[in-house]
Design a protein around this motif. Structure first.
Motif, mmCIF file in Angstrom:
data_model
loop_
_atom_site.group_PDB
_atom_site.id
_atom_site.type_symbol
_atom_site.label_atom_id
_atom_site.label_comp_id
_atom_site.label_asym_id
_atom_site.label_seq_id
_atom_site.Cartn_x
_atom_site.Cartn_y
_atom_site.Cartn_z
ATOM 1 N N ILE A 346 0.879 -1.171 0.000
ATOM 2 C CA ILE A 346 0.000 0.000 0.000
ATOM 3 C C ILE A 346 0.914 1.217 0.000
ATOM 4 O O ILE A 346 1.818 1.310 0.834
ATOM 5 N N THR A 347 0.739 2.111 -0.948
ATOM 6 C CA THR A 347 1.567 3.325 -0.953
ATOM 7 C C THR A 347 0.640 4.536 -1.016
ATOM 8 O O THR A 347 -0.054 4.753 -2.004
ATOM 9 N N LEU A 348 0.630 5.279 0.078
ATOM 10 C CA LEU A 348 -0.311 6.386 0.249
ATOM 11 C C LEU A 348 0.160 7.650 -0.454
ATOM 12 O O LEU A 348 1.326 7.774 -0.824
ATOM 13 N N GLY A 349 -0.780 8.572 -0.613
ATOM 14 C CA GLY A 349 -0.448 9.892 -1.135
ATOM 15 C C GLY A 349 -1.027 10.930 -0.202
ATOM 16 O O GLY A 349 -1.962 10.632 0.565
ATOM 17 N N ALA A 350 -0.489 12.132 -0.262
ATOM 18 C CA ALA A 350 -0.943 13.183 0.646
ATOM 19 C C ALA A 350 -2.435 13.470 0.477
ATOM 20 O O ALA A 350 -3.091 13.945 1.399
ATOM 21 N N GLU A 351 -2.975 13.130 -0.701
ATOM 22 C CA GLU A 351 -4.393 13.428 -0.944
ATOM 23 C C GLU A 351 -5.329 12.342 -0.411
ATOM 24 O O GLU A 351 -6.543 12.528 -0.421
ATOM 25 N N ASN A 352 -4.790 11.230 0.064
ATOM 26 C CA ASN A 352 -5.649 10.204 0.673
ATOM 27 C C ASN A 352 -6.244 10.751 1.976
ATOM 28 O O ASN A 352 -5.693 11.656 2.587
ATOM 29 N N THR A 353 -7.386 10.169 2.373
ATOM 30 C CA THR A 353 -8.060 10.663 3.582
ATOM 31 C C THR A 353 -8.213 9.545 4.610
ATOM 32 O O THR A 353 -8.107 8.356 4.274
ATOM 33 N N ILE A 354 -8.489 9.949 5.839
ATOM 34 C CA ILE A 354 -8.710 8.988 6.921
ATOM 35 C C ILE A 354 -9.911 8.089 6.600
ATOM 36 O O ILE A 354 -9.863 6.883 6.831
ATOM 37 N N SER A 355 -10.961 8.669 6.027
ATOM 38 C CA SER A 355 -12.131 7.824 5.759
ATOM 39 C C SER A 355 -11.831 6.816 4.648
ATOM 40 O O SER A 355 -12.325 5.690 4.685
ATOM 41 N N GLU A 356 -11.003 7.186 3.688
ATOM 42 C CA GLU A 356 -10.580 6.212 2.667
ATOM 43 C C GLU A 356 -9.816 5.065 3.335
ATOM 44 O O GLU A 356 -10.030 3.893 3.012
ATOM 45 N N ILE A 357 -8.946 5.441 4.258
ATOM 46 C CA ILE A 357 -8.130 4.432 4.936
ATOM 47 C C ILE A 357 -9.011 3.477 5.742
ATOM 48 O O ILE A 357 -8.843 2.253 5.675
ATOM 49 N N GLU A 358 -9.975 4.031 6.444
ATOM 50 C CA GLU A 358 -10.882 3.192 7.246
ATOM 51 C C GLU A 358 -11.667 2.237 6.345
ATOM 52 O O GLU A 358 -11.809 1.053 6.650
ATOM 53 N N HIS A 359 -12.117 2.762 5.219
ATOM 54 C CA HIS A 359 -12.858 1.959 4.249
ATOM 55 C C HIS A 359 -11.984 0.829 3.699
ATOM 56 O O HIS A 359 -12.407 -0.332 3.658
ATOM 57 N N VAL A 360 -10.756 1.156 3.320
ATOM 58 C CA VAL A 360 -9.863 0.158 2.729
ATOM 59 C C VAL A 360 -9.496 -0.923 3.742
ATOM 60 O O VAL A 360 -9.492 -2.114 3.414
ATOM 61 N N VAL A 361 -9.235 -0.529 4.982
ATOM 62 C CA VAL A 361 -8.884 -1.533 6.002
ATOM 63 C C VAL A 361 -10.059 -2.490 6.222
ATOM 64 O O VAL A 361 -9.862 -3.708 6.314
ATOM 65 N N GLN A 362 -11.271 -1.971 6.251
ATOM 66 C CA GLN A 362 -12.444 -2.844 6.410
ATOM 67 C C GLN A 362 -12.542 -3.819 5.241
ATOM 68 O O GLN A 362 -12.843 -4.999 5.427
ATOM 69 N N LYS A 363 -12.270 -3.335 4.025
ATOM 70 C CA LYS A 363 -12.341 -4.199 2.838
ATOM 71 C C LYS A 363 -11.247 -5.269 2.871
ATOM 72 O O LYS A 363 -11.483 -6.409 2.467
ATOM 73 N N ILE A 364 -10.058 -4.873 3.318
ATOM 74 C CA ILE A 364 -8.958 -5.852 3.410
ATOM 75 C C ILE A 364 -9.321 -6.912 4.469
ATOM 76 O O ILE A 364 -9.133 -8.107 4.260
ATOM 77 N N LYS A 365 -9.876 -6.433 5.568
ATOM 78 C CA LYS A 365 -10.257 -7.337 6.659
ATOM 79 C C LYS A 365 -11.272 -8.384 6.168
ATOM 80 O O LYS A 365 -11.108 -9.580 6.384
ATOM 81 N N TYR A 366 -12.271 -7.908 5.469
ATOM 82 C CA TYR A 366 -13.335 -8.773 4.958
ATOM 83 C C TYR A 366 -12.775 -9.765 3.928
ATOM 84 O O TYR A 366 -13.058 -10.953 3.975
ATOM 85 N N ALA A 367 -11.959 -9.243 3.007
ATOM 86 C CA ALA A 367 -11.370 -10.085 1.957
ATOM 87 C C ALA A 367 -10.438 -11.133 2.573
ATOM 88 O O ALA A 367 -10.478 -12.311 2.194
ATOM 89 N N ALA A 368 -9.622 -10.725 3.540
ATOM 90 C CA ALA A 368 -8.686 -11.660 4.176
ATOM 91 C C ALA A 368 -9.456 -12.757 4.906
ATOM 92 O O ALA A 368 -9.108 -13.936 4.829
ATOM 93 N N PHE A 369 -10.536 -12.363 5.588
ATOM 94 C CA PHE A 369 -11.368 -13.334 6.315
ATOM 95 C C PHE A 369 -11.906 -14.389 5.352
ATOM 96 O O PHE A 369 -11.826 -15.595 5.619
ATOM 97 N N ASN A 370 -12.415 -13.946 4.221
ATOM 98 C CA ASN A 370 -12.981 -14.879 3.238
ATOM 99 C C ASN A 370 -11.925 -15.766 2.589
ATOM 100 O O ASN A 370 -12.151 -16.954 2.374
ATOM 101 N N LEU A 371 -10.772 -15.175 2.292
ATOM 102 C CA LEU A 371 -9.719 -15.959 1.636
ATOM 103 C C LEU A 371 -9.128 -16.984 2.591
ATOM 104 O O LEU A 371 -8.763 -18.091 2.179
ATOM 105 N N ARG A 372 -9.024 -16.619 3.857
ATOM 106 C CA ARG A 372 -8.442 -17.544 4.828
ATOM 107 C C ARG A 372 -9.364 -18.722 5.112
ATOM 108 O O ARG A 372 -8.888 -19.780 5.538
ATOM 109 N N LYS A 373 -10.650 -18.558 4.909
ATOM 110 C CA LYS A 373 -11.615 -19.632 5.145
ATOM 111 C C LYS A 373 -11.453 -20.769 4.151
ATOM 112 O O LYS A 373 -11.783 -21.902 4.424
ATOM 113 N N ARG A 374 -10.902 -20.418 2.967
ATOM 114 C CA ARG A 374 -10.856 -21.405 1.872
ATOM 115 C C ARG A 374 -9.962 -22.589 2.169
ATOM 116 O O ARG A 374 -8.923 -22.434 2.780
#
Ligand SMILES: *Cc1c(COP(=O)(O)O)cnc(C)c1O
Length: 374
Positions: A346-374
Motif C-alpha cells: 500500500i503506498t499512500l499519497g498526501a491526498e488520501n483521507t482517513i475515511s478512505e483508509i478506514e474503508h480500505v482496512v475494512q475491505k482488506i479485513k473482509y477479503a482476508a477473512f474470506n480468503l483464509r476460510k478457503r
C-alpha cells in the motif's frame, strides 16, 4: 493507494504542458524565434531541476523515464570504461530496469555481483566492502526501494565505492521529490529519476551525470542533450516535469508529515483489525509505504477482491504484478515463498483521507477473512 506505481499529474503541470502542445510547439533545434520558446522551456526546466538536487544544469540529461535512465547509466559506463571484463556491483532488491540491464550485460561478458540485503531491506555493507575487484567500475544501489520503501545508506555506499575507485549510480525514482537529495553531499556520480512518480507526466525522466565523468551516448543520432541523447525533445513533458519537480520538492516536508500521519493511522488499524498481519521493511522508509504480509491470504486474490470496490493496491511492484512468482525483494529480505505470495503493498499519497483508509482496512479485513476460510 498505489502511489509507488504512479501518481496523479498535477493540474498546474498539465495546464503548463498544454501551452507547449498546442501553441509553442516549435522544434527546439530549429533556428527561429518560434522554436526558441521550446528551447527556453527545456533549459528553464533543466535549471530548476538541477537546483532541486544541487547539480549543475549541464549535468541533467532528459530521458524517456526511469527505465531509460537506468539502462543508460549502466550501459553508458560499461561501454566507456575501457576494460575488457568490467565488474559491476548492484543489489538483490533493485528495480527490474537495473536487474535486467545487468543480466543483459552478463551475457556480454560483464561480471556482476548482487549484494544481499538484511531483513529490513538495507544493503549488507560488509558484503559490499568485500565485493570489489580490480575491475569494478560501477556500483548501482537504489536510494529507496519501490516495494518496501527502505531508504538505503547511500552516503556510506558512495564513500565505500569511491574508496575502491569505482563510480556510484543510484536509482532515485522512488526517492526524488519524496526525500531530500543532494548529489554533492551524498557523493552521487550518476542518478536516475522519473517524473510520473512525483506528480509529473509519464514518459519523461532524467539521468544526472557528474560533469567529470566520461560516459557513452545511449541513443545515437542528432545533437540533442549535448550530443549524448539524440531525438527531438519531449518539450511539453519536460515543461510539465519542471512544475512537478519544483512543487514536490517545495511541498516535501508538508507531504511527508501528512503521509506519515496517514501511514501511522493505517498501520495501527491494520494490526488492530486483522489478525496475523506483519509489516515488512525498515523504520527508515519512505513515509507513504506499508508493505504487509496477510498470512494465509493469497495477495493476487486479495487485490482482485479489492479491485471490485475500485481500490488500487498492489502485490510487489506494478512491473510484475501479473506474475505468480514471489517478489525478488521479499525473498531477499527473508520471506518464505508462501509469505511473499501473501504480501501486499500500500503506498499512500498526501491526498488520501482517513475515511478512505478506514474503508480500505475494512475491505482488506473482509477479503482476508474470506480468503483464509478457503
Ligand atoms: C517506476 C520505477 C522505475 C521505472 O521508471 P519509468 O519512468 O516508469 O520507466 C525505475 N526504478 C524504480 C525504483 C521505479 O520505482
Amino acid at each position: 493507494m498505489d502511489h509507488a506505481a504512479t501518481t496523479m499529474l498535477l493540474p498546474k503541470a498539465a495546464a503548463y504542458m498544454r501551452q507547449y502542445e498546442l501553441s509553442e510547439y516549435g522544434n527546439p533545434s530549429s533556428n527561429y524565434p518560434f522554436a526558441a520558446k521550446s528551447k527556453a522551456a527545456i533549459e528553464s526546466a533543466r535549471y530548476t531541476i538541477a537546483n532541486t538536487i544541487n547539480a549543475k544544469p549541464s549535468e541533467i540529461y532528459f530521458t524517456s523515464g526511469g527505465s531509460e535512465a537506468d539502462n543508460w547509466a549502466i550501459q553508458g559506463i560499461f561501454t566507456s570504461c575501457g576494460k575488457n571484463m568490467p565488474h559491476i556491483i548492484t543489489s538483490a532488491i533493485e528495480h527490474s530496469a537495473i536487474l535486467n540491464t545487468c543480466r543483459f550485460l552478463e551475457r556480454k561478458g560483464c561480471h556482476i555481483t548482487y549484494v544481499p540485503v538484511k531483513g529490513d531491506g538495507t544493503i549488507n555493507l560488509d558484503y559490499l566492502e568485500k565485493a570489489f575487484t580490480k575491475n569494478t567500475v560501477l556500483v548501482s544501489i537504489m536510494t529507496a526501494n519501490n516495494e518496501i520503501g527502505t531508504i538505503e545508506p547511500i552516503e556510506k555506499i558512495s564513500e565505500i565505492t569511491h574508496r575502491h575507485h569505482a563510480l556510484f549510480h543510484t536509482d532515485a525514482v522512488q526517492a526524488y521529490g519524496h526525500i531530500p537529495i543532494d548529489v554533492q553531499k551524498s557523493g552521487i556520480d550518476l542518478m536516475s529519476v522519473s517524473a510520473h512518480k512525483c506528480n509529473g507526466p509519464k514518459g519523461i525522466g532524467f539521468l544526472y551525470v557528474n560533469e567529470n565523468i566520461n560516459f557513452d551516448s545511449f541513443i545515437h543520432g542528432g545533437g540533442q542533450e549535448r550530443q549524448k541523447r539524440a531525438g527531438t525533445e519531449n518539450v511539453a513533458a519536460i515543461a510539465g516535469f519542471k512544475i512537478a519537480a519544483s512543487t514536490s520538492c517545495e511541498k516535501m516536508a508538508e507531504h511527508n508529515k501528512r503521509e506519515l500521519y496517514l501511514n501511522n493511522y493505517m498501520t495501527r488499524l491494520l494490526i488492530r483489525e486483522i489478525p496475523d498481519i506483519t509489516i515488512n521493511g525498515s523504520s527508515n522508509k519512505l513515509a507513504n509505504n506499508i508493505n504487509c504480509t496477510v498470512k494465509g491470504a493469497n495477495a493476487q486474490a486479495l487485490i482482485g477482491l479489492l479491485a471490485m470496490d475500485d481500490i488500487c493496491i498492489s502485490a510487489g511492484s506494478a512491473c510484475h504484478s501479473d506474475s505468480s512468482s514471489a517478489s525478488h525483494v521479499l525473498t531477499a529480505i527473508g520471506l518464505s515463498n508462501e509469505d511473499a505470495l501473501s504480501t501486499i503493498r500500500i503506498t499512500l499519497g498526501a491526498e488520501n483521507t482517513i475515511s478512505e483508509i478506514e474503508h480500505v482496512v475494512q475491505k482488506i479485513k473482509y477479503a482476508a477473512f474470506n480468503l483464509r476460510k478457503r
